[in-house]
Enzyme design. Structure first.
Site, PDB file in Angstrom:
ATOM      1  N   CYS A   1       0.820  -1.227   0.000  1.00  8.29           N
ATOM      2  CA  CYS A   1       0.000   0.000   0.000  1.00  8.29           C
ATOM      3  C   CYS A   1       0.850   1.272   0.000  1.00  8.29           C
ATOM      4  CB  CYS A   1      -0.951   0.006   1.180  1.00  8.29           C
ATOM      5  SG  CYS A   1      -2.045  -1.409   1.200  1.00  8.29           S
TER       6      CYS A   1
ATOM      7  N   HIS B   1      -3.514   7.437   1.922  1.00  5.35           N
ATOM      8  CA  HIS B   1      -3.889   6.070   1.558  1.00  5.35           C
ATOM      9  C   HIS B   1      -5.270   5.800   2.149  1.00  5.35           C
ATOM     10  CE1 HIS B   1      -3.929   1.857   0.949  1.00  5.35           C
ATOM     11  NE2 HIS B   1      -3.692   1.532   2.214  1.00  5.35           N
TER      12      HIS B   1
ATOM     13  N   ASN C   1     -10.016  -0.238   0.072  1.00  3.62           N
ATOM     14  CA  ASN C   1      -8.550  -0.143   0.053  1.00  3.62           C
ATOM     15  C   ASN C   1      -8.034  -0.794  -1.238  1.00  3.62           C
ATOM     16  OD1 ASN C   1      -5.796  -0.415   0.411  1.00  3.62           O
ATOM     17  ND2 ASN C   1      -5.934  -1.189   2.502  1.00  3.62           N
TER      18      ASN C   1
HETATM   19  O1  UT7 Z   1      -3.409  -0.714   3.881  1.00  2.00           O
HETATM   20  C1  UT7 Z   1      -3.053  -1.211   5.122  1.00  2.00           C
HETATM   21  C2  UT7 Z   1      -3.838  -2.449   5.318  1.00  2.00           C
HETATM   22  N1  UT7 Z   1      -4.864  -2.546   6.253  1.00  2.00           N
HETATM   23  C3  UT7 Z   1      -5.335  -1.626   7.124  1.00  2.00           C
HETATM   24  O2  UT7 Z   1      -4.957  -0.507   7.224  1.00  2.00           O
HETATM   25  C4  UT7 Z   1      -6.404  -2.128   8.050  1.00  2.00           C
HETATM   26  C5  UT7 Z   1      -6.148  -1.690   9.470  1.00  2.00           C
HETATM   27  N2  UT7 Z   1      -7.120  -2.203  10.388  1.00  2.00           N
HETATM   28  C6  UT7 Z   1      -8.433  -1.886  10.366  1.00  2.00           C
HETATM   29  O3  UT7 Z   1      -8.893  -1.176   9.492  1.00  2.00           O
HETATM   30  C7  UT7 Z   1      -9.311  -2.383  11.493  1.00  2.00           C
HETATM   31  O4  UT7 Z   1      -8.488  -2.977  12.481  1.00  2.00           O
HETATM   32  C8  UT7 Z   1     -10.369  -3.405  11.051  1.00  2.00           C
HETATM   33  C9  UT7 Z   1     -11.440  -2.687  10.231  1.00  2.00           C
HETATM   34  C10 UT7 Z   1      -9.760  -4.525  10.245  1.00  2.00           C
HETATM   35  C11 UT7 Z   1     -11.064  -4.006  12.285  1.00  2.00           C
HETATM   36  O5  UT7 Z   1     -11.598  -2.988  13.090  1.00  2.00           O
HETATM   37  P1  UT7 Z   1     -11.301  -2.958  14.662  1.00  2.00           P
HETATM   38  O6  UT7 Z   1     -12.069  -1.845  15.223  1.00  2.00           O
HETATM   39  O7  UT7 Z   1      -9.806  -2.904  14.838  1.00  2.00           O
HETATM   40  O8  UT7 Z   1     -11.908  -4.325  15.156  1.00  2.00           O
HETATM   41  P2  UT7 Z   1     -11.180  -5.545  15.887  1.00  2.00           P
HETATM   42  O9  UT7 Z   1     -10.036  -6.066  15.088  1.00  2.00           O
HETATM   43  O10 UT7 Z   1     -10.932  -5.113  17.271  1.00  2.00           O
HETATM   44  O11 UT7 Z   1     -12.305  -6.660  15.840  1.00  2.00           O
HETATM   45  C12 UT7 Z   1     -13.507  -6.490  16.537  1.00  2.00           C
HETATM   46  C13 UT7 Z   1     -14.420  -7.663  16.269  1.00  2.00           C
HETATM   47  C14 UT7 Z   1     -13.749  -9.037  16.341  1.00  2.00           C
HETATM   48  O12 UT7 Z   1     -14.644  -9.886  17.032  1.00  2.00           O
HETATM   49  P3  UT7 Z   1     -14.341 -10.340  18.555  1.00  2.00           P
HETATM   50  O13 UT7 Z   1     -13.053 -11.068  18.497  1.00  2.00           O
HETATM   51  O14 UT7 Z   1     -14.270  -9.048  19.326  1.00  2.00           O
HETATM   52  O15 UT7 Z   1     -15.535 -11.167  18.886  1.00  2.00           O
HETATM   53  C15 UT7 Z   1     -13.711  -9.497  14.884  1.00  2.00           C
HETATM   54  O16 UT7 Z   1     -13.799 -10.889  14.764  1.00  2.00           O
HETATM   55  O17 UT7 Z   1     -14.985  -7.568  14.964  1.00  2.00           O
HETATM   56  C16 UT7 Z   1     -14.933  -8.858  14.335  1.00  2.00           C
HETATM   57  N3  UT7 Z   1     -14.897  -8.668  12.893  1.00  2.00           N
HETATM   58  C17 UT7 Z   1     -16.006  -8.484  12.170  1.00  2.00           C
HETATM   59  N4  UT7 Z   1     -17.311  -8.422  12.487  1.00  2.00           N
HETATM   60  C18 UT7 Z   1     -18.191  -8.222  11.520  1.00  2.00           C
HETATM   61  C19 UT7 Z   1     -13.824  -8.633  12.084  1.00  2.00           C
HETATM   62  N5  UT7 Z   1     -14.205  -8.431  10.809  1.00  2.00           N
HETATM   63  C20 UT7 Z   1     -15.563  -8.337  10.842  1.00  2.00           C
HETATM   64  C21 UT7 Z   1     -16.544  -8.132   9.852  1.00  2.00           C
HETATM   65  N6  UT7 Z   1     -17.836  -8.067  10.223  1.00  2.00           N
HETATM   66  N7  UT7 Z   1     -16.219  -7.971   8.549  1.00  2.00           N
END
Ligand code: UT7
Length: 318
Positions: free
Chosen positions: A112, A245, A275
């Site tokens: 990225c 980005h 993204n």
């Molecule tokens: O270009 C660089 C590449 N990537 C990025 O920049 C991504 C960076 N990270 C993010 O954007 C965020 O961390 C995410 C959007 C991926 C996740 O958001 P978050 O607020 O950090 O959530 P989390 O990782 O703390 O997960 C919270 C919950 C988890 O469930 P449990 O373990 O708390 O029960 C996940 O399993 O959300 C769950 N979860 C989902 N729920 C519904 C993860 N993906 C999903 C989904 N739908 N698609």
């Protein structure tokens, strides 16, 4: 000598994949995706549409907006993590599709951060006198490396391409560039596969520790913005547009907040594009230019971060 952005162009595949469609496939919802990422939809390339096909159209549009013909190009850099083939480089394939030959063409692999890495490299060629008219394109068919049954990753990414034409200019252009990498963090975002004996050893899907990536991105992007302004001797108020980005609206908002920039001064396309990895900054830049928001003479700060980890910024007078 400066590298002036003489023109921009972009391309998005026709097929739009909505959050609602994804919610019918994996355990997620439009509400969750919008609240946690800001993404509402993404574009997905057709099965027979390649990274080089998308790059070609974005480049043709950038050449047209710059008033430059393909035979004036003397450097081509394709930032991509999803090349058409293992080799030749996608840049060589694109060069051939453009119908021009001979000048250097190569791929830049910084995921990225690929576009800021490629732009910085092209800037060095122009500053040193090695090139006068460079094309830099970020192009990705990320959909090829997504496990569409993994809700942690499949909701985040999309396909597309964005390009700029850079011309040598004595007056104005790219003011400062800063690149960084820290390989200690290679485990939190990767595609852990390699081709061996005509098969993939490992897995050819994106793996990500979302919250670790999130924390790293917020810290690194704020730090590189500070560094860029300090080295250029500019204040936060001197930035007309932040072109970040587009990974997550919450990361973008936190960088803007750190810069004391109102969100009205940030180009945001994450809702429509998701993204698109190396394509996300040039896609956003083109959206800002074509909508008339980014004007000649304004100061823009582009910054990107991705797997590696690799990150960086490009400060330019447009
Ligand atoms: O270009 C660089 C590449 N990537 C990025 O920049 C991504 C960076 N990270 C993010 O954007 C965020 O961390 C995410 C959007 C991926 C996740 O958001 P978050 O607020 O950090 O959530 P989390 O990782 O703390 O997960 C919270 C919950 C988890 O469930 P449990 O373990 O708390 O029960 C996940 O399993 O959300 C769950 N979860 C989902 N729920 C519904 C993860 N993906 C999903 C989904 N739908 N698609």
């Amino acid at each position: 000598m400066f590298s002036r952005i003489a023109g921009t162009g972009s391309y998005l595949p026709e097929r739009i994949l909505t959050n609602h469609e994804l919610a019918a496939r994996v355990d997620t919802s439009d509400e969750w995706i919008v609240a946690r990422t800001g993404i509402r939809q993404r574009h997905i390339a057709a099965a027979d549409e390649t990274t080089s096909d998308m790059a070609l159209i974005a480049i043709q549009r950038a050449l047209e907006s710059a008033g430059v013909t393909a035979d004036e190009i003397d450097l081509l850099i394709v930032a991509t993590t999803t090349p058409d083939n293992i080799f030749p480089s996608t840049a060589c394939i694109v060069q051939n599709k453009l119908g021009v030959h001979g000048f250097p063409a190569f791929d830049m692999q910084a995921v990225c951060a690929g576009f800021v890495y490629a732009l910085t490299t092209a800037d060095q060629f122009i500053k040193s006198g090695a090139a006068k008219c460079a094309v830099v394109v970020g192009a990705e068919k990320v959909s090829n490396i997504i496990n569409w049954d993994d809700r942690n990753t499949c909701v985040l990414f999309g396909d597309g391409a964005g390009a700029v034409v850079l011309k040598a200019d004595e007056e104005t252009g790219i003011l400062a560039t800063h690149l960084h990498a820290d390989g200690r963090y290679n485990g939190i975002l990767n595609v852990p596969g390699r081709p061996v004996a005509n098969a993939v050893d490992g897995e050819a899907f994106v793996h990500m520790d979302g919250s670790a990536v999130f924390k790293f991105a917020v810290k690194a992007l704020s730090a590189v913005a500070e560094e860029t302004l300090a080295k250029a001797g500019l204040a936060k108020e001197d930035i007309d547009w932040l072109v970040p980005h587009q990974a997550n609206i919450r990361i973008i908002e936190s960088t803007a907040k750190h810069l004391h920039l109102d969100m009205s001064k940030v180009i945001v396309t994450v809702a429509e594009h998701g993204n698109t990895s190396a394509a996300s900054i040039p896609l956003a830049l083109d959206a800002g230019v074509k909508s008339g928001r980014i004007q000649r003479g304004q100061t823009i700060l582009m910054e990107g971060i991705g797997g590696g980890f690799a990150w960086g910024s490009v400060l330019a007078r447009f």
